[in-house]
Design a protein around this motif. Structure first.
Motif, short mmCIF file in Angstrom:
data_model
loop_
_atom_site.label_atom_id
_atom_site.label_comp_id
_atom_site.label_asym_id
_atom_site.label_seq_id
_atom_site.Cartn_x
_atom_site.Cartn_y
_atom_site.Cartn_z
N TRP A 123 -2.86 -12.40 18.32
CA TRP A 123 -4.49 -12.25 18.97
C TRP A 123 -5.47 -12.75 18.69
O TRP A 123 -5.84 -12.29 17.53
N SER A 124 -6.61 -12.89 19.81
CA SER A 124 -8.18 -13.47 19.28
C SER A 124 -8.97 -12.99 20.28
O SER A 124 -8.91 -13.04 20.45
N GLY A 125 -10.42 -12.35 19.33
CA GLY A 125 -10.92 -11.86 20.60
C GLY A 125 -12.46 -10.80 19.77
O GLY A 125 -12.55 -10.92 18.48
N ALA A 126 -13.34 -10.69 20.20
CA ALA A 126 -14.41 -10.10 19.88
C ALA A 126 -14.21 -8.27 19.39
O ALA A 126 -14.43 -7.36 19.82
N VAL A 127 -14.32 -8.28 18.54
CA VAL A 127 -13.95 -6.69 17.84
C VAL A 127 -14.69 -6.54 17.17
O VAL A 127 -15.19 -5.50 16.98
N THR A 128 -16.08 -7.77 17.01
CA THR A 128 -17.21 -7.49 16.64
C THR A 128 -17.56 -8.11 17.06
O THR A 128 -17.84 -9.69 18.32
N GLY A 129 -19.53 -8.11 17.80
CA GLY A 129 -20.67 -9.28 18.01
C GLY A 129 -20.27 -8.73 19.99
O GLY A 129 -19.97 -7.34 19.69
N PRO A 130 -21.01 -9.81 20.54
CA PRO A 130 -20.84 -9.57 21.87
C PRO A 130 -19.79 -8.97 23.13
O PRO A 130 -19.24 -9.59 22.73
N THR A 131 -19.90 -7.81 23.24
CA THR A 131 -18.45 -7.20 24.45
C THR A 131 -17.69 -7.04 22.96
O THR A 131 -16.33 -6.63 23.66
N SER A 132 -17.88 -6.27 22.10
CA SER A 132 -17.25 -5.69 20.84
C SER A 132 -16.95 -4.68 21.75
O SER A 132 -15.28 -3.87 21.21
N ARG B 237 -29.01 -12.21 39.94
CA ARG B 237 -29.53 -11.61 38.68
C ARG B 237 -28.32 -11.45 37.59
O ARG B 237 -27.57 -11.19 37.25
N GLU B 238 -29.15 -12.59 36.83
CA GLU B 238 -27.74 -12.35 34.86
C GLU B 238 -28.78 -10.95 34.03
O GLU B 238 -29.49 -11.85 33.52
N VAL B 239 -28.14 -10.81 33.52
CA VAL B 239 -28.86 -9.36 32.28
C VAL B 239 -27.61 -8.95 31.49
O VAL B 239 -26.58 -9.03 31.92
N GLY B 240 -27.96 -9.15 29.95
CA GLY B 240 -27.27 -8.92 28.76
C GLY B 240 -27.39 -7.81 28.18
O GLY B 240 -27.68 -6.70 29.46
N GLY B 241 -27.20 -7.69 27.03
CA GLY B 241 -26.96 -6.19 26.35
C GLY B 241 -28.47 -6.16 26.15
O GLY B 241 -28.50 -5.17 25.60
N GLY B 242 -29.20 -6.84 25.51
CA GLY B 242 -30.72 -6.14 25.84
C GLY B 242 -31.73 -5.58 25.87
O GLY B 242 -32.59 -5.33 26.11
N ASN B 243 -30.86 -5.16 27.26
CA ASN B 243 -31.96 -5.29 29.16
C ASN B 243 -31.94 -3.08 28.45
O ASN B 243 -31.81 -2.34 29.05
N LEU B 244 -33.20 -3.12 27.81
CA LEU B 244 -33.87 -1.40 27.22
C LEU B 244 -34.37 -0.91 28.45
O LEU B 244 -34.56 0.18 28.41
N ASP B 245 -35.34 -2.16 29.01
CA ASP B 245 -35.77 -1.45 30.06
C ASP B 245 -35.93 -2.27 31.79
O ASP B 245 -36.41 -3.41 31.16
N ASN B 246 -35.67 -1.42 32.15
CA ASN B 246 -34.35 -2.19 33.80
C ASN B 246 -35.64 -2.33 34.94
O ASN B 246 -35.10 -2.32 35.92
N THR B 247 -37.37 -1.49 34.51
CA THR B 247 -38.29 -1.28 36.03
C THR B 247 -38.57 -2.40 36.67
O THR B 247 -38.45 -2.44 37.92
N ALA B 248 -38.73 -3.67 35.43
CA ALA B 248 -38.56 -5.18 36.90
C ALA B 248 -37.44 -4.98 37.55
O ALA B 248 -38.22 -5.89 38.79
#
Length: 402
Positions: free
Chosen positions: A27-36, A193-204
């Motif tokens: 198995w190989s996968g994201a143990v670290t990094g995005p979607t970890s 809309r495309e939204v990643g993990g840096g979406n700390l303020d989603n007001t807009a």
């Protein structure tokens, strides 16, 4: 009687040939990094089920060498890990991970005829071309999203929906099928809309969707970005106005842990049982988490369940390959065992819900989805509870290949 004796002798000979062998599973996968947040528990589930399989000698006379590699969600890393394994370890089966990497590896996997179970449930992985050796353990992301749209239609016709998806092939996997389903159901996909993990303020984002008259947001993402949007919707007072929901990796205990009471009312499409349910798979999950000292976060994660299911399917296929092919456990015999896992030979480990026909995991040469049943669950009082019986989406099958 003679035939039974002969078959018995063949089986015994097969097991004898398997004595003392080591078989590799990768198995190989994201143990670290995005979607970890998905990959960590998923990999832990594979590790723990492999330990259990060796301890319990689930494949008599065979020791599983389960290799878990961290690809950091980087496609080049996944490619290198897979090619190294082909050269050195010659695994009997490959357990993959991300959508992007699996789409990239799809031609090579078909060329080397490697049975593969990805964590990604992108329907394109089992669509032609180069799809012969890919198998989805559970229902696809697209079927989960279409099922949620059908659920909306039970009570609200002509709904206005926004899709909020991960900025990746994983997120975009559902968009075309959702658009086709909306046309059939009379719904409107108002925005994507495309939204990643840096979406700390989603007001807009939320203000814009509200101004466009959006009644429902369907997420195709992992839990972190969804939790941030749920918390902002609650802060803005939009949690009662816009209903939010999502496919399998958006929900579960991870979402409740991250979003707190803002998760209340979130609708979640999933093929997996929850930790509150009494099934053989969930009982084993609790047992193994305790035995191998896993944290409460790991134990409670549906992604831990998902990793165990993938490993359980692989181990069962290897066991059946040894029984059927005189001890041979390799990519060819495992593939034959997988496509024979149906009808009276379907597999029921108790990790995923069954269809109305009572089938949990089955595959054929042309039907490459294992658990075709799914449910819609709702966050109520700090946990997800089913609000539908298990079902399969008839509409998805109509819009899959229009």
């Amino acid at each position: 009687m003679k035939r039974a004796i002969v078959l018995g002798m063949v089986a015994m000979l097969g097991l004898a040939m398997a004595q003392g062998r080591t078989v590799n599973l990768l198995w190989s996968g994201a143990v670290t990094g995005p979607t970890s947040d998905v990959g960590g528990p998923y990999g832990a589930g594979i590790e723990d089920y492999c330990k259990y399989a060796n301890e319990q000698k689930l494949i008599p006379g065979v020791t599983l060498n389960c290799t878990v590699r961290d690809d950091q969600y980087q496609n080049p890393n996944t490619q290198r890990i897979f090619e190294e394994a082909l050269d050195r370890a010659k695994p009997a089966m490959y357990l993959g991970y991300s959508t992007g990497a699996m789409l990239q590896l799809k031609p090579l996997i078909n060329e080397v005829k490697m049975p593969t179970l990805p964590a990604s449930a992108h329907i394109g992985l089992i669509d032609p071309p180069n799809n012969q050796y890919m198998f989805l353990p559970v229902s696809s992301y697209s079927e989960q999203v279409v099922a949620l749209m059908e659920y909306i239609n039970r009570t609200d016709k002509n709904a206005k929906i926004a899709l909020v998806v991960n900025p990746s092939p994983f997120g975009r996997a559902v968009v075309d099928h959702a658009r086709r389903a909306a046309q059939r159901l009379g719904q409107s996909i108002v925005d994507v809309r495309e939204v990643g993990g840096g979406n700390l303020d989603n007001t807009a984002l939320l203000r814009a969707l509200d101004a466009a008259g959006v009644q429902y947001i369907i997420h195709q993402n992992v839990a972190g970005p969804v939790a941030n949007i749920l918390k902002d919707a609650k802060r803005l007072g939009l949690d009662k106005k816009i209903k939010q929901m999502g496919a399998v990796y958006t929900g579960g205990s991870d979402l409740i842990r991250l979003a707190g009471d803002a998760a209340e009312g979130f609708l979640w499409a999933s093929s997996y049982y929850t930790l509150d349910e009494n099934t053989p798979g969930i009982a084993l999950q609790k047992q193994l988490a305790a035995r191998y000292n896993r944290s409460a976060d790991i134990l409670n994660s549906t992604n831990y369940t998902a990793g165990m299911l993938a490993a359980a399917i692989a181990v069962e296929a290897m066991k059946r390959a040894a029984q059927r092919f005189n001890g041979r456990i390799d990519n060819e015999t495992v593939y034959q065992a997988l496509i024979g896992m149906n009808g009276p030979n379907a597999f029921k480990p108790g990790f995923a819900v069954s269809t109305k026909a009572g089938i949990e995991i089955d595959f054929t040469r042309s039907e490459q989805t294992g658990a075709e049943g799914l449910r819609v669950l709702e966050a109520r009082g700090g946990k997800f509870v089913p609000v539908t019986d298990p079902f399969t989406s008839a509409l998805f099958r109509q819009v899959r290949n229009p």
